[in-house]
Design a protein around this motif. Structure first.
Motif, PDB file in Angstrom:
ATOM      1  N   GLY A 124      25.355 -20.579  10.223  1.00 56.63           N
ATOM      2  CA  GLY A 124      24.346 -21.220   9.012  1.00 56.63           C
ATOM      3  C   GLY A 124      24.984 -21.050   7.722  1.00 56.63           C
ATOM      4  N   SER A 125      26.391 -20.667   7.541  1.00 47.52           N
ATOM      5  CA  SER A 125      26.845 -20.525   6.089  1.00 47.52           C
ATOM      6  C   SER A 125      26.232 -19.565   5.405  1.00 47.52           C
ATOM      7  CB  SER A 125      26.968 -21.881   5.254  1.00 47.52           C
ATOM      8  OG  SER A 125      27.844 -22.665   6.084  1.00 47.52           O
ATOM      9  N   GLN A 126      26.029 -18.341   6.004  1.00 47.10           N
ATOM     10  CA  GLN A 126      25.030 -17.352   5.126  1.00 47.10           C
ATOM     11  C   GLN A 126      26.065 -16.431   4.785  1.00 47.10           C
ATOM     12  OE1 GLN A 126      21.992 -15.752   7.768  1.00 47.10           O
ATOM     13  NE2 GLN A 126      20.986 -14.755   6.032  1.00 47.10           N
ATOM     14  N   GLY A 127      25.497 -15.680   3.842  1.00 51.20           N
ATOM     15  CA  GLY A 127      26.602 -14.771   3.332  1.00 51.20           C
ATOM     16  C   GLY A 127      27.294 -15.264   2.160  1.00 51.20           C
ATOM     17  N   ASP A 128      28.382 -14.613   1.671  1.00 50.63           N
ATOM     18  CA  ASP A 128      29.226 -15.011   0.609  1.00 50.63           C
ATOM     19  C   ASP A 128      29.842 -16.444   0.766  1.00 50.63           C
ATOM     20  OD1 ASP A 128      30.861 -12.852   1.738  1.00 50.63           O
ATOM     21  OD2 ASP A 128      32.012 -14.209   0.922  1.00 50.63           O
ATOM     22  N   PRO A 129      30.404 -17.105   1.825  1.00 53.57           N
ATOM     23  CA  PRO A 129      30.807 -18.243   1.931  1.00 53.57           C
ATOM     24  C   PRO A 129      29.887 -19.467   1.373  1.00 53.57           C
ATOM     25  CG  PRO A 129      31.446 -17.169   3.977  1.00 53.57           C
ATOM     26  CD  PRO A 129      30.348 -16.210   3.222  1.00 53.57           C
ATOM     27  N   ASN A 130      28.480 -18.945   1.670  1.00 60.05           N
ATOM     28  CA  ASN A 130      27.435 -20.036   1.313  1.00 60.05           C
ATOM     29  C   ASN A 130      27.587 -20.688  -0.275  1.00 60.05           C
ATOM     30  OD1 ASN A 130      24.705 -20.187  -0.352  1.00 60.05           O
ATOM     31  ND2 ASN A 130      24.352 -20.783   1.419  1.00 60.05           N
ATOM     32  N   GLY A 187      21.131 -12.119   1.428  1.00 58.39           N
ATOM     33  CA  GLY A 187      22.737 -11.972   2.136  1.00 58.39           C
ATOM     34  C   GLY A 187      22.123 -11.285   3.678  1.00 58.39           C
ATOM     35  N   GLU A 188      23.298 -11.275   4.306  1.00 60.00           N
ATOM     36  CA  GLU A 188      23.155 -10.925   5.686  1.00 60.00           C
ATOM     37  C   GLU A 188      22.355  -9.518   5.915  1.00 60.00           C
ATOM     38  OE1 GLU A 188      26.578 -11.642   8.210  1.00 60.00           O
ATOM     39  OE2 GLU A 188      27.292 -12.985   6.678  1.00 60.00           O
ATOM     40  N   PRO A 189      22.650  -8.579   5.180  1.00 58.45           N
ATOM     41  CA  PRO A 189      22.303  -7.176   5.452  1.00 58.45           C
ATOM     42  C   PRO A 189      20.484  -7.343   5.348  1.00 58.45           C
ATOM     43  CG  PRO A 189      23.965  -6.848   4.039  1.00 58.45           C
ATOM     44  CD  PRO A 189      23.970  -8.409   4.273  1.00 58.45           C
ATOM     45  N   PRO A 190      20.067  -7.847   4.176  1.00 57.56           N
ATOM     46  CA  PRO A 190      18.632  -7.784   4.100  1.00 57.56           C
ATOM     47  C   PRO A 190      18.009  -8.787   5.093  1.00 57.56           C
ATOM     48  CG  PRO A 190      19.504  -8.325   2.135  1.00 57.56           C
ATOM     49  CD  PRO A 190      20.484  -8.266   2.907  1.00 57.56           C
ATOM     50  N   GLY A 194      28.815  -7.686   9.656  1.00 63.87           N
ATOM     51  CA  GLY A 194      29.117  -9.074  10.106  1.00 63.87           C
ATOM     52  C   GLY A 194      29.625  -9.458   8.800  1.00 63.87           C
ATOM     53  N   SER A 195      28.857  -9.101   7.592  1.00 60.90           N
ATOM     54  CA  SER A 195      29.200  -9.619   6.408  1.00 60.90           C
ATOM     55  C   SER A 195      30.558  -9.385   6.036  1.00 60.90           C
ATOM     56  CB  SER A 195      28.045  -9.443   5.401  1.00 60.90           C
ATOM     57  OG  SER A 195      28.285  -9.914   4.226  1.00 60.90           O
ATOM     58  N   ALA A 196      30.673  -8.031   6.028  1.00 58.73           N
ATOM     59  CA  ALA A 196      32.193  -7.446   5.369  1.00 58.73           C
ATOM     60  C   ALA A 196      33.190  -7.807   6.420  1.00 58.73           C
ATOM     61  CB  ALA A 196      31.922  -5.988   5.373  1.00 58.73           C
ATOM     62  N   VAL A 197      33.287  -7.945   7.757  1.00 59.92           N
ATOM     63  CA  VAL A 197      34.261  -8.238   8.369  1.00 59.92           C
ATOM     64  C   VAL A 197      34.480  -9.700   8.712  1.00 59.92           C
ATOM     65  CG1 VAL A 197      35.539  -7.664  10.670  1.00 59.92           C
ATOM     66  CG2 VAL A 197      34.129  -5.997   9.622  1.00 59.92           C
ATOM     67  N   GLY A 198      33.402 -10.422   8.963  1.00 59.67           N
ATOM     68  CA  GLY A 198      33.383 -11.678   9.535  1.00 59.67           C
ATOM     69  C   GLY A 198      33.431 -12.751   8.559  1.00 59.67           C
ATOM     70  N   ASN A 199      32.909 -12.680   7.211  1.00 59.20           N
ATOM     71  CA  ASN A 199      32.783 -13.479   6.168  1.00 59.20           C
ATOM     72  C   ASN A 199      34.066 -13.953   5.640  1.00 59.20           C
ATOM     73  OD1 ASN A 199      30.242 -13.847   6.639  1.00 59.20           O
ATOM     74  ND2 ASN A 199      29.458 -13.067   4.643  1.00 59.20           N
ATOM     75  N   PRO A 200      35.076 -12.983   5.454  1.00 61.46           N
ATOM     76  CA  PRO A 200      36.306 -13.412   4.726  1.00 61.46           C
ATOM     77  C   PRO A 200      36.992 -14.445   5.938  1.00 61.46           C
ATOM     78  CG  PRO A 200      36.313 -11.038   4.591  1.00 61.46           C
ATOM     79  CD  PRO A 200      34.867 -11.483   5.650  1.00 61.46           C
ATOM     80  N   TYR A 201      36.995 -14.331   7.032  1.00 61.18           N
ATOM     81  CA  TYR A 201      37.574 -15.150   8.291  1.00 61.18           C
ATOM     82  C   TYR A 201      37.127 -16.598   7.995  1.00 61.18           C
ATOM     83  CZ  TYR A 201      39.691 -16.845  12.551  1.00 61.18           C
ATOM     84  OH  TYR A 201      40.289 -17.245  13.273  1.00 61.18           O
ATOM     85  N   TYR A 202      35.778 -16.616   7.864  1.00 63.40           N
ATOM     86  CA  TYR A 202      35.070 -17.838   7.764  1.00 63.40           C
ATOM     87  C   TYR A 202      35.345 -18.520   6.376  1.00 63.40           C
ATOM     88  CZ  TYR A 202      31.411 -21.458   7.250  1.00 63.40           C
ATOM     89  OH  TYR A 202      30.550 -22.500   6.711  1.00 63.40           O
ATOM     90  N   GLY A 241      34.131 -13.358  15.030  1.00 67.67           N
ATOM     91  CA  GLY A 241      33.223 -12.626  15.766  1.00 67.67           C
ATOM     92  C   GLY A 241      33.439 -11.510  16.385  1.00 67.67           C
ATOM     93  N   PRO A 242      34.552 -11.483  17.139  1.00 63.81           N
ATOM     94  CA  PRO A 242      34.901 -10.258  17.933  1.00 63.81           C
ATOM     95  C   PRO A 242      35.254  -9.111  17.125  1.00 63.81           C
ATOM     96  CG  PRO A 242      35.771 -12.214  19.069  1.00 63.81           C
ATOM     97  CD  PRO A 242      35.098 -12.746  17.682  1.00 63.81           C
ATOM     98  N   ALA A 243      35.995  -9.514  15.805  1.00 65.14           N
ATOM     99  CA  ALA A 243      36.205  -8.324  15.010  1.00 65.14           C
ATOM    100  C   ALA A 243      34.834  -7.627  14.470  1.00 65.14           C
ATOM    101  CB  ALA A 243      37.126  -9.115  13.972  1.00 65.14           C
ATOM    102  N   SER A 244      33.935  -8.564  13.833  1.00 64.59           N
ATOM    103  CA  SER A 244      32.636  -8.097  13.464  1.00 64.59           C
ATOM    104  C   SER A 244      32.007  -7.095  14.504  1.00 64.59           C
ATOM    105  CB  SER A 244      31.633  -9.102  13.038  1.00 64.59           C
ATOM    106  OG  SER A 244      32.406 -10.074  12.237  1.00 64.59           O
TER     107      SER A 244
END
Lengths: 300, 282
Positions: free
Chosen positions: A32-38, A60-63, A178-186, A232-235
């Motif tokens: 969904g390109s949510q979070g900061d890559p959005n 943001g993903e947390p809310p 998910g936001s902290a770990v996965g987003n930089p990768y995407y 994904g697995p890292a998150s």
């Protein structure tokens, strides 16, 4: 002793559930390109790079996950108050929460894209249909696992908080992991694959995200496919560790010193992780070159 | 330094929406008092309508506030609205029939203090800050109260904390099966907080139009009302919850179709399985 063994068993189960939840959450938000890559996906059409990438900016993903999980847990709680079986109640609650997530996704995509009329970004109905259903499927796994682990905490471990409150807390934690770990990768590894590795995003390249595939045009399913391998697995490991260590220290050390044992062990865990993080950072800087000073190659 | 990024051009003026929002929410909350007068729970759905009215007003307030570069994302505005609103709402439920009016006053005071602190103490100096935070606190408080009415049938503290649990056909009073004791208020908090920020967050951009955003606000309100109505089955009679459910579904279906229509009107083009169109210069 028996209660401790039982508690450790539940802890392992919740840790496993949390790992699955984290992996599904990161894949969902990346599709969904949510979070900061959005921000880059949103910016691309304004820089002239029209794309076929799903852009569902809900929050943001947390809310967002705070709502989905609190909603799933609240509905499950209500169904259980209506004397429904717990398994059925959780499944039904999560199905309804996913319905809300799907509706929010469609309105977010339509709204953001319609507001980009000036730059000619079209609404792709096929993207809306195919991506929304895939994000809903991943969101269901994430919400179901999180609500189940909340239920286990509440019913099996005797956590004093009611289910909806646990859902809110762990939903926010899930989104944050998910936001902290996965987003930089995407955001950095995927969207800027056409840049030199580690070059950052110069202003001239803003919005120049990966839009074309080996053959044809990319959509967000490719992004989900890409990030499901490592991001994904890292998150998942991150969220699984959070849940596992949190419960582990409570189960084993709560009896020591009227609860202070668990607090002291918690502080020790934080210290150990700080040391590990710092040593990894120092090792990475030593191995992959200086952090701040750009070399000639990097600036060219 | 304050830089206004976008200006509000055209559409219904904000003052009009604000006055309409306050009146509609208050009237709907008081109409739910028919529950007490008639001794039923059939009028609980008025709580959901109060939620919709408050959210429409709140989304326009967020538009006014976030048109200034406030330095945070739009969702934070929704969070502060409900964080400040929940205090006022919980305190006001102790005032019996005066609760909605007391909510309005208390939430305005809380919002005013927060607005003053952020503008003068934290030195943000954003012109719309004080008024917007005051409005948002009232929106948050009204929305939470609306959800409380929808799920429990009343807006007094007693109604929010009393529930009953049925064991073997025997109905026993239980604090834990209630709006506050079961923490359904946490779900209501998040439902409202995301619903109030989503319309502007989703519709922002150079092609923003007010009618599309307000229609989305109504859609978010009815969608939240729909799931809240399902939760209300646990706390109020089945017939009353069914009325809320039907009202929510009809409202949601209508606003969702309208919103899709408005998006179709505003979008550059509406393509199905077509490649990226060519743009000049690229």
């Amino acid at each position: 002793m028996e209660s401790i063994v039982f508690g450790i068993g539940i802890t392992a189960l919740t840790g496993a559930l949390a790992t699955v939840a984290g992996a599904a959450e990161d894949t969902e938000s990346n599709i969904g390109s949510q979070g900061d890559p959005n921000s880059q996906v949103q910016l691309a059409p304004q820089m002239g790079y029209l794309h076929r990438i799903f852009n569902k900016a809900i929050a943001g993903e947390p809310p967002a996950y705070g709502l989905w999980c609190a909603l799933g847990a609240g509905l499950a709680w209500a169904f259980m108050a209506m004397q429904l079986n717990a398994v059925l109640a959780i499944v039904l609650g999560c199905v309804l929460a996913v319905f809300v997530q799907g509706v929010y996704s469609t309105t977010a995509y339509l709204g953001r894209t319609a507001s980009l009329k000036k730059f000619g970004q079209p609404v792709f109905v096929d993207i809306l249909k195919s991506m929304t259903t895939v994000t809903m499927a991943h969101a269901f796994i994430a919400i179901f696992c999180t609500v189940t682990l909340c239920y286990l905490m509440n019913a099996a471990l005797g956590h004093p908080f009611p289910l909806p409150l646990l859902g809110l807390l762990w939903g926010i934690a899930l989104g944050a992991a998910g936001s902290a770990v996965g987003n930089p990768y995407y955001g950095k590894e995927r969207q800027y694959q056409n840049q030199k590795f580690g070059a950052g995003v110069p202003i001239a390249q803003s919005g120049n995200i990966v839009r074309y595939a080996e053959a044809g045009e990319r959509n967000s399913l490719d992004n989900g496919f890409f990030t499901a391998k490592l991001g994904g697995p890292a998150s998942g490991v991150c969220f699984g560790l959070i849940v596992f260590l949190e419960l582990w220290r409570t189960i084993l050390f709560e009896k020591i010193g009227a609860g202070w044992g668990a607090i002291i062990v918690g502080i020790l865990i934080i210290l150990i992780f700080t040391i590990i993080d710092r040593s990894i950072e120092v090792w990475a800087r030593k191995t992959y070159g200086p952090y701040a000073v750009p070399t000639k190659e990097a600036s060219s | 330094m304050t830089v206004k990024i976008e200006v509000i051009a055209g559409g219904i003026p904000h003052t009009k929406i604000m006055v309409g929002g306050i009146i509609a929410s208050l009237v709907c909350l008081y109409l739910s008092y028919l529950n007490v007068v008639t001794g039923t729970e059939m009028f609980s759905f008025f709580g959901g309508l109060a939620v919709v009215a408050a959210l429409i007003w709140g989304s326009n307030t967020i538009k006014v506030l976030c048109s200034y570069g406030i330095g945070t994302g739009v969702p934070s505005a929704g969070m502060i609205a409900f964080g400040s609103g929940v205090i006022a709402m919980l305190l006001a439920t102790k005032f019996g029939i005066a609760a909605p009016i007391v909510t309005l006053v208390l939430a305005a005071v809380v919002g005013l203090i927060l607005g003053y602190l952020s503008n003068e103490v934290l030195n943000m100096k954003i012109p719309a800050m004080v008024q917007s935070l005051t409005e948002l606190a009232v929106v948050g408080a009204f929305t939470l109260m609306g959800f409380a009415v929808l799920m429990t049938g009343g807006f007094t503290f007693a109604a929010l904390t009393a529930g009953s649990v049925t064991i073997m056909g025997l109905s026993l009073p239980s604090y834990q099966v209630s709006f506050i004791g079961g923490s359904l208020i946490a779900t209501a908090f998040m439902l409202g907080a995301l619903a109030v920020q989503h319309p502007f967050n989703a519709c922002l951009g150079p092609g923003w139009t007010q009618d599309r955003m307000l229609m989305l606000a109504a859609e978010c309100g009815f969608l939240s009302m729909f799931v809240a109505a399902i939760m209300s089955f646990a706390l109020i009679t089945t017939g009353s919850a069914l009325i809320s459910l039907v009202v929510a579904l009809v409202g949601w279906g209508y606003t969702y179709m309208q919103y899709i229509g408005l998006s179709k009107r505003d979008a550059a083009s509406w393509l199905d399985a077509k490649p990226i169109p060519d743009v000049e210069g690229h």
